[in-house]
Design a protein around this motif. Structure first.
Motif, PDB file in Angstrom:
ATOM      1  N   LEU A  35      58.274  51.228  38.024  1.00  0.00           N
ATOM      2  CA  LEU A  35      59.405  50.351  37.367  1.00  0.00           C
ATOM      3  C   LEU A  35      59.235  49.518  38.692  1.00  0.00           C
ATOM      4  CD1 LEU A  35      62.227  53.169  37.939  1.00  0.00           C
ATOM      5  CD2 LEU A  35      60.857  52.271  35.329  1.00  0.00           C
ATOM      6  N   PHE A  36      58.758  49.220  39.594  1.00  0.00           N
ATOM      7  CA  PHE A  36      58.498  48.193  40.501  1.00  0.00           C
ATOM      8  C   PHE A  36      57.625  47.200  40.068  1.00  0.00           C
ATOM      9  CE2 PHE A  36      60.384  50.712  44.016  1.00  0.00           C
ATOM     10  CZ  PHE A  36      61.718  49.892  44.305  1.00  0.00           C
ATOM     11  N   ASP A  37      55.976  48.024  39.428  1.00  0.00           N
ATOM     12  CA  ASP A  37      55.316  46.580  39.016  1.00  0.00           C
ATOM     13  C   ASP A  37      55.540  46.873  37.269  1.00  0.00           C
ATOM     14  OD1 ASP A  37      53.794  47.536  40.629  1.00  0.00           O
ATOM     15  OD2 ASP A  37      52.953  49.720  39.870  1.00  0.00           O
ATOM     16  N   LEU A  38      56.516  46.965  36.277  1.00  0.00           N
ATOM     17  CA  LEU A  38      57.382  46.176  35.335  1.00  0.00           C
ATOM     18  C   LEU A  38      57.286  44.734  35.035  1.00  0.00           C
ATOM     19  CD1 LEU A  38      59.468  49.255  34.295  1.00  0.00           C
ATOM     20  CD2 LEU A  38      56.728  48.644  33.050  1.00  0.00           C
ATOM     21  N   PRO A  39      58.512  44.422  35.877  1.00  0.00           N
ATOM     22  CA  PRO A  39      58.602  43.162  36.138  1.00  0.00           C
ATOM     23  C   PRO A  39      56.903  42.022  36.066  1.00  0.00           C
ATOM     24  CG  PRO A  39      60.022  43.787  37.681  1.00  0.00           C
ATOM     25  CD  PRO A  39      58.888  44.775  37.394  1.00  0.00           C
ATOM     26  N   TRP A  40      55.939  42.589  36.757  1.00  0.00           N
ATOM     27  CA  TRP A  40      54.983  41.527  37.167  1.00  0.00           C
ATOM     28  C   TRP A  40      54.218  41.757  35.276  1.00  0.00           C
ATOM     29  CZ3 TRP A  40      53.577  39.281  41.342  1.00  0.00           C
ATOM     30  CH2 TRP A  40      54.181  39.262  41.859  1.00  0.00           C
ATOM     31  N   ILE A  41      54.450  42.493  34.453  1.00  0.00           N
ATOM     32  CA  ILE A  41      54.212  42.180  32.991  1.00  0.00           C
ATOM     33  C   ILE A  41      54.256  41.581  32.661  1.00  0.00           C
ATOM     34  CG2 ILE A  41      54.168  43.200  31.158  1.00  0.00           C
ATOM     35  CD1 ILE A  41      54.559  46.208  31.900  1.00  0.00           C
ATOM     36  N   PRO A  42      54.706  40.124  32.708  1.00  0.00           N
ATOM     37  CA  PRO A  42      54.687  39.473  32.340  1.00  0.00           C
ATOM     38  C   PRO A  42      53.509  38.234  33.201  1.00  0.00           C
ATOM     39  CG  PRO A  42      57.030  39.589  32.338  1.00  0.00           C
ATOM     40  CD  PRO A  42      55.984  40.336  33.221  1.00  0.00           C
ATOM     41  N   VAL A  43      53.556  38.134  34.441  1.00  0.00           N
ATOM     42  CA  VAL A  43      52.641  37.959  35.003  1.00  0.00           C
ATOM     43  C   VAL A  43      51.253  38.078  34.294  1.00  0.00           C
ATOM     44  CG1 VAL A  43      51.804  37.084  37.608  1.00  0.00           C
ATOM     45  CG2 VAL A  43      54.027  37.513  36.859  1.00  0.00           C
ATOM     46  N   TYR A  44      51.007  39.048  34.087  1.00  0.00           N
ATOM     47  CA  TYR A  44      49.577  39.559  33.942  1.00  0.00           C
ATOM     48  C   TYR A  44      49.203  38.715  32.880  1.00  0.00           C
ATOM     49  CZ  TYR A  44      49.400  42.566  38.415  1.00  0.00           C
ATOM     50  OH  TYR A  44      49.123  43.542  39.173  1.00  0.00           O
ATOM     51  N   LEU A  45      50.300  39.039  31.509  1.00  0.00           N
ATOM     52  CA  LEU A  45      50.458  38.621  30.191  1.00  0.00           C
ATOM     53  C   LEU A  45      49.840  36.852  30.096  1.00  0.00           C
ATOM     54  CD1 LEU A  45      52.216  40.875  28.507  1.00  0.00           C
ATOM     55  CD2 LEU A  45      50.328  40.881  28.611  1.00  0.00           C
ATOM     56  N   ALA A  46      50.680  36.165  31.045  1.00  0.00           N
ATOM     57  CA  ALA A  46      50.585  35.102  31.529  1.00  0.00           C
ATOM     58  C   ALA A  46      49.362  34.617  31.964  1.00  0.00           C
ATOM     59  CB  ALA A  46      51.593  34.119  32.714  1.00  0.00           C
ATOM     60  N   VAL A  47      48.401  35.391  33.046  1.00  0.00           N
ATOM     61  CA  VAL A  47      46.690  35.391  32.916  1.00  0.00           C
ATOM     62  C   VAL A  47      46.549  35.760  32.338  1.00  0.00           C
ATOM     63  CG1 VAL A  47      45.559  36.433  34.656  1.00  0.00           C
ATOM     64  CG2 VAL A  47      47.739  36.018  36.261  1.00  0.00           C
ATOM     65  N   VAL A  48      45.970  35.887  30.962  1.00  0.00           N
ATOM     66  CA  VAL A  48      45.558  36.269  30.083  1.00  0.00           C
ATOM     67  C   VAL A  48      45.788  35.016  29.235  1.00  0.00           C
ATOM     68  CG1 VAL A  48      45.078  37.788  27.681  1.00  0.00           C
ATOM     69  CG2 VAL A  48      45.788  38.969  29.916  1.00  0.00           C
ATOM     70  N   PHE A  49      46.902  34.405  28.986  1.00  0.00           N
ATOM     71  CA  PHE A  49      46.713  33.396  27.877  1.00  0.00           C
ATOM     72  C   PHE A  49      46.083  32.217  28.624  1.00  0.00           C
ATOM     73  CE2 PHE A  49      50.622  35.290  25.590  1.00  0.00           C
ATOM     74  CZ  PHE A  49      50.861  35.034  24.559  1.00  0.00           C
ATOM     75  N   LEU A  50      45.961  31.687  29.975  1.00  0.00           N
ATOM     76  CA  LEU A  50      45.453  31.113  30.494  1.00  0.00           C
ATOM     77  C   LEU A  50      44.298  31.174  29.937  1.00  0.00           C
ATOM     78  CD1 LEU A  50      47.182  31.093  33.789  1.00  0.00           C
ATOM     79  CD2 LEU A  50      47.089  29.587  32.020  1.00  0.00           C
ATOM     80  N   LEU A  51      43.389  32.746  30.221  1.00  0.00           N
ATOM     81  CA  LEU A  51      41.920  32.948  30.076  1.00  0.00           C
ATOM     82  C   LEU A  51      41.704  32.551  28.183  1.00  0.00           C
ATOM     83  CD1 LEU A  51      41.622  36.236  31.211  1.00  0.00           C
ATOM     84  CD2 LEU A  51      40.058  34.376  32.381  1.00  0.00           C
ATOM     85  N   HIS A  52      43.225  32.428  27.311  1.00  0.00           N
ATOM     86  CA  HIS A  52      42.863  31.799  25.858  1.00  0.00           C
ATOM     87  C   HIS A  52      44.123  32.425  25.107  1.00  0.00           C
ATOM     88  CE1 HIS A  52      41.506  31.229  21.665  1.00  0.00           C
ATOM     89  NE2 HIS A  52      40.301  30.114  22.394  1.00  0.00           N
ATOM     90  N   PRO A  53      44.686  31.868  24.054  1.00  0.00           N
ATOM     91  CA  PRO A  53      46.066  31.757  24.277  1.00  0.00           C
ATOM     92  C   PRO A  53      45.640  33.621  23.005  1.00  0.00           C
ATOM     93  CG  PRO A  53      45.538  29.274  23.687  1.00  0.00           C
ATOM     94  CD  PRO A  53      43.905  30.359  24.563  1.00  0.00           C
ATOM     95  N   ILE A  54      44.424  33.076  21.744  1.00  0.00           N
ATOM     96  CA  ILE A  54      44.416  33.750  21.745  1.00  0.00           C
ATOM     97  C   ILE A  54      44.261  35.979  22.167  1.00  0.00           C
ATOM     98  CG2 ILE A  54      42.710  34.969  19.439  1.00  0.00           C
ATOM     99  CD1 ILE A  54      42.177  32.541  18.780  1.00  0.00           C
ATOM    100  N   LEU A  55      43.663  35.730  23.212  1.00  0.00           N
ATOM    101  CA  LEU A  55      43.686  36.808  23.734  1.00  0.00           C
ATOM    102  C   LEU A  55      45.641  37.306  24.227  1.00  0.00           C
ATOM    103  CD1 LEU A  55      40.174  36.946  26.243  1.00  0.00           C
ATOM    104  CD2 LEU A  55      40.944  37.786  23.936  1.00  0.00           C
TER     105      LEU A  55
END
Length: 611
Positions: free
Chosen positions: A143-163
Motif C-alpha cells: 500500500l505504501f508503494d502504490l502511490p509511486w506507480i505514477p512516478v515509474y510510469l512517468a519514467v517510462v514515458f520519458l524513455l518513449h511515449p509509446i512505451l
C-alpha cells in the motif's frame, strides 16, 4: 454522579481508529522510507541504461567498475531500508495489539452479558490477531508503494511515449483486476469467517459437555454436526481461496505478458531508430517495478479484506460497549441500603422481559429469601441485583446507597458484592486463589476468614495440599458440593455489603445447609444484606423476609413466616373432600406436603426440608 460524556463514549467507540492514529507518526516515517526505497528501486533501470548506452559504446572498464560499485551501494541501502520498514510495521502491529488486547478481552467477558451472540465468543480476539498479523506482514508495504506507480510510469514515458502508454494500459488492467479481486473475494471471505466462528463455537460446546456426550451416547450425533459445520467452513474457505488465487494467477500471466511485450515493443522502436538498445532493458525493469505494487496488493488482498472485516467488527463491538468502558468517579463503599425501582429485565438479546415491575428496599442487616416456581424470574432478578444483566427500561434501577449500579466501576463494585450463581464456575488455580478472587494482595487471614464463614475451612485443610491445592479447569478435581462451598467462600471474601446466593444449597448435605444458614446470619450480623434464592426452605432459615415470584412478577413480599403461611397451603384434590394437606410416603421414609398458590406450587419434604 454524572453520566459519561458523549465525547468519552465516542472515544471508546473509536478505540481501534485511535490506536491506529497514535501510530500516525510511525506511518509517516515508513512512508518516507518507502519513498526512498522506491527511488532506489530505479537503480537497476538506470544502471542497465548506462551500461548499454555508455559502457558498451565507450568500452570503458573504469566507468563500468564505478557504475557497478555505485549500483551495489544503492542496492545495499535499498535492502536495509526495506528490512527496517518491515520490522517497523511489525512493531506497529504489536503496539496496536498491546493497546487493544485488554479492551478486546473486556468485550469478550461482557459479550454474553449484553447481547445474544451465536458465534464463537473468542472472535474479537481473533479479529485483533488478524489486524496485528496483517500490519506485521508485507501487505501494508504494498500500500505504501502504490502511490509511486505514477512516478515509474512517468519514467517510462520519458524513455518513449509509446512505451509509457503501453505500461499505463497494463497498469490500468491490473488495477481493474484489483477491484475484481475485491468483488470476488469479499463475500466468500466473510462467509468463511462466519462459518469458522460457528465451527469453533460448536467445538467449544462439545468440549464443555464432554461428560454428557459420552454418558448419553451423543458422540456420533454431535460428530455429525461437527462434520457438517467443518464441511461448510471448508467450502467457504475453498471459495475464498479460489477467488483470490484465480485473480492472482491471471495477474501473474498478465504481468509476464506485459514484461515480454514491452521488450518486443522496445525492440521495434530500436529498429525504427527511435530509442537506444539500453532503453529496452530500462523500460522493462521500470515497468516491472511500476506493476509490482499492484501484483503484491492482489497477492495480499485476502489478508487485507480479512483485516478490514476484523476492523469493522471490532469498531461495531467497541461502539456497542462504549458505555461499559467509560470512566466513572469512585464512590464510597455502600453501607446502608439496596433499592430496586420498577425493575424490568430481559435476557441479553431478547426484547420480552422475564422480570417486570419489581420494587423493594432492604437495609443493612436485612435478609431476603426469594422463592417461586421454575422460570419465575428468580435467577434473572439475581443477575440484575449484582449488575450482571442491565435493566431493560430507563425508569428501572438497582441502587446501593442511592447510586445506580452503572455509576460504579465494575471492578470496584465487585468488591462490595458477593455472588453465588446457580451454575458454578471456578477457575484453574489454587483453592486460595479462587476464594480470594485472584486478588494478588489477598492476605491469608482474609482467605481463611471467608472459608470459615462458608463453613468449608475443615474441608479445605483435608485436601491434598490444603489451600494450595490446584482445582483444575472449572474445578474438575472437586465434587459438586465442594465446588459449591468454595464458591460460597468466594462470595463471602472481603466481607461484601451485598451477598446474593442463587440456590446455595442445591448440592449440599445437612452440614452444608447449616453452613449456608450460618453464612447468611454472619453477613447480616456485620451489617451486610443477604439475598437467598431457594427451592428448599432450609435455605430460608437465616432470612427474615421472603419475596414470592411467579411469571416474572412479585406475588408476595413481607416477613418470612407471614408470606410462607399465605403461600404454603393445602392443594385441592379434584373430586375429593375439602382441601387438606396431602402426604405421600415412599417406603415409610420421607413424606411430602403439596402446597399451592396462584402461579406457585411448592412441595415441602417434611423430613429433608426440600421444596
Amino acid at each position: 454522579m454524572s453520566k459519561p460524556t458523549r465525547r468519552n463514549v465516542k472515544t471508546q467507540a473509536n478505540a481501534v481508529a485511535a490506536a491506529l492514529k497514535r501510530s500516525a507518526t510511525t506511518f509517516y516515517g515508513v512512508g518516507v522510507f518507502s519513498g526512498v526505497i522506491n527511488v532506489l528501486a530505479l537503480t537497476g533501470s538506470i544502471y542497465m541504461l548506462q551500461v548499454y548506452d555508455r559502457v558498451l559504446t565507450s568500452r570503458s572498464v573504469p566507468t563500468l567498475v564505478g557504475l557497478t560499485v555505485l549500483m551495489a551501494g544503492l542496492y545495499i541501502a535499498y535492502g536495509l531500508l526495506d528490512f527496517f520498514r518491515v520490522r517497523i510495521m511489525g512493531r506497529v502491529g504489536l503496539r496496536i495489539d498491546q493497546e487493544l488486547s485488554g479492551k478486546v478481552f473486556d468485550i469478550v467477558r461482557l459479550l454474553p452479558l449484553r447481547a445474544r451472540y451465536g458465534g464463537d465468543g473468542m472472535q474479537p480476539v481473533r479479529d485483533l490477531d488478524q489486524i496485528r498479523s496483517y500490519m506485521s506482514g508485507l501487505g501494508p508495504t504494498a500500500l505504501f508503494d502504490l502511490p509511486w506507480i505514477p512516478v515509474y510510469l512517468a519514467v517510462v514515458f520519458l524513455l518513449h511515449p509509446i512505451l509509457g502508454l503501453f505500461a499505463t494500459a497494463g497498469a490500468l488492467v491490473l488495477v481493474g483486476l484489483t477491484f475484481w479481486t475485491e468483488v470476488a473475494s469479499s463475500g466468500p471471505l466473510k462467509s468463511a469467517a462466519q462459518s469458522g466462528s460457528q465451527r469453533l463455537a460448536l467445538g467449544e460446546a462439545a468440549r464443555r459437555n464432554a461428560e454428557v456426550i459420552r454418558a448419553m451416547g451423543l458422540g456420533e450425533r454431535i460428530g455429525k454436526r461437527w462434520h457438517e459445520a467443518s464441511a461448510r467452513h471448508l467450502v467457504d474457505q475453498v471459495r475464498a481461496a479460489d477467488a483470490a488465487s484465480g485473480v492472482g494467477t491471471l495477474t501473474k500471466i498478465l504481468r509476464l505478458l506485459l514484461q515480454s511485450g514491452i521488450l518486443g515493443l522496445g525492440a521495434y522502436l530500436v529498429l525504427e531508430g527511435q530509442v537506444t538498445p539500453g532503453t529496452i532493458i530500462a523500460g522493462s525493469i521500470t515497468m516491472s517495478r511500476a506493476l509490482a505494487p499492484i501484483e503484491s496488493a492482489i497477492t495480499h488482498w485476502r489478508s487485507f479484506v480479512s483485516a478490514r472485516h476484523s476492523y469493522r467488527r471490532l469498531v461495531e463491538l467497541f461502539t456497542a460497549f462504549a458505555q461499559e468502558s467509560a470512566e466513572v468517579m469512585s464512590l464510597p463503599k455502600p453501607t446502608q441500603t439496596l433499592t430496586v425501582q420498577n425493575l424490568v429485565v430481559a435476557p441479553p438479546g431478547q426484547s420480552k422481559p422475564t422480570v417486570v415491575n419489581v420494587n423493594l428496599q432492604l437495609n443493612a442487616g436485612d435478609g431476603l429469601g426469594i422463592i417461586g416456581p421454575s422460570a419465575s424470574g428468580k435467577s434473572t432478578l439475581a443477575r440484575a441485583l449484582v449488575g450482571v444483566w442491565a435493566p431493560s427500561h430507563e425508569a428501572s434501577a438497582v441502587r446501593l446507597d442511592g447510586a445506580a449500579l452503572d455509576q460504579w466501576a465494575p471492578d470496584t463494585l465487585g468488591r462490595y458484592i458477593g455472588y453465588l450463581p446457580q451454575d458454578i464456575e471456578l477457575f484453574d488455580g489454587t483453592v486460595a486463589e479462587n476464594i480470594a478472587r485472584f486478588d494478588e494482595n489477598a492476605t491469608a487471614e482474609a482467605i481463611v476468614a471467608a472459608a470459615r464463614d462458608a463453613g468449608c475451612h475443615e474441608m479445605i485443610v483435608h485436601l491434598p495440599e490444603g489451600y494450595q491445592t490446584r482445582i483444575g479447569e472449572a474445578g474438575q478435581s472437586l465434587s459438586a458440593g465442594q465446588r459449591q462451598r468454595l464458591a460460597l467462600a468466594r462470595a463471602l471474601y472481603g466481607e461484601p455489603f451485598l451477598v446474593v446466593l442463587d440456590e446455595p444449597n442445591s448440592n449440599l448435605d445437612a452440614v452444608g445447609d447449616s453452613a449456608v444458614t450460618d453464612a447468611i446470619r454472619s453477613v447480616r450480623r456485620r451489617g451486610g444484606i443477604a439475598i437467598v434464592i431457594a427451592h428448599r426452605p432450609s435455605a430460608l432459615a437465616g432470612v427474615d423476609a421472603v419475596l414470592a415470584m411467579a411469571n416474572g412478577q412479585m406475588q408476595a413480599l413481607g416477613p418470612r413466616d407471614e408470606v410462607l403461611r399465605k403461600i404454603v397451603k393445602p392443594a385441592p384434590v379434584r373430586g375429593g373432600p375439602p382441601p387438606m394437606p396431602q402426604r405421600a410416603s415412599a417406603g415409610g421414609a420421607a413424606t411430602a406436603t403439596v402446597v399451592d398458590h396462584p402461579g406457585l406450587k411448592v412441595v415441602v419434604d417434611s423430613d429433608r426440608g426440600d421444596t
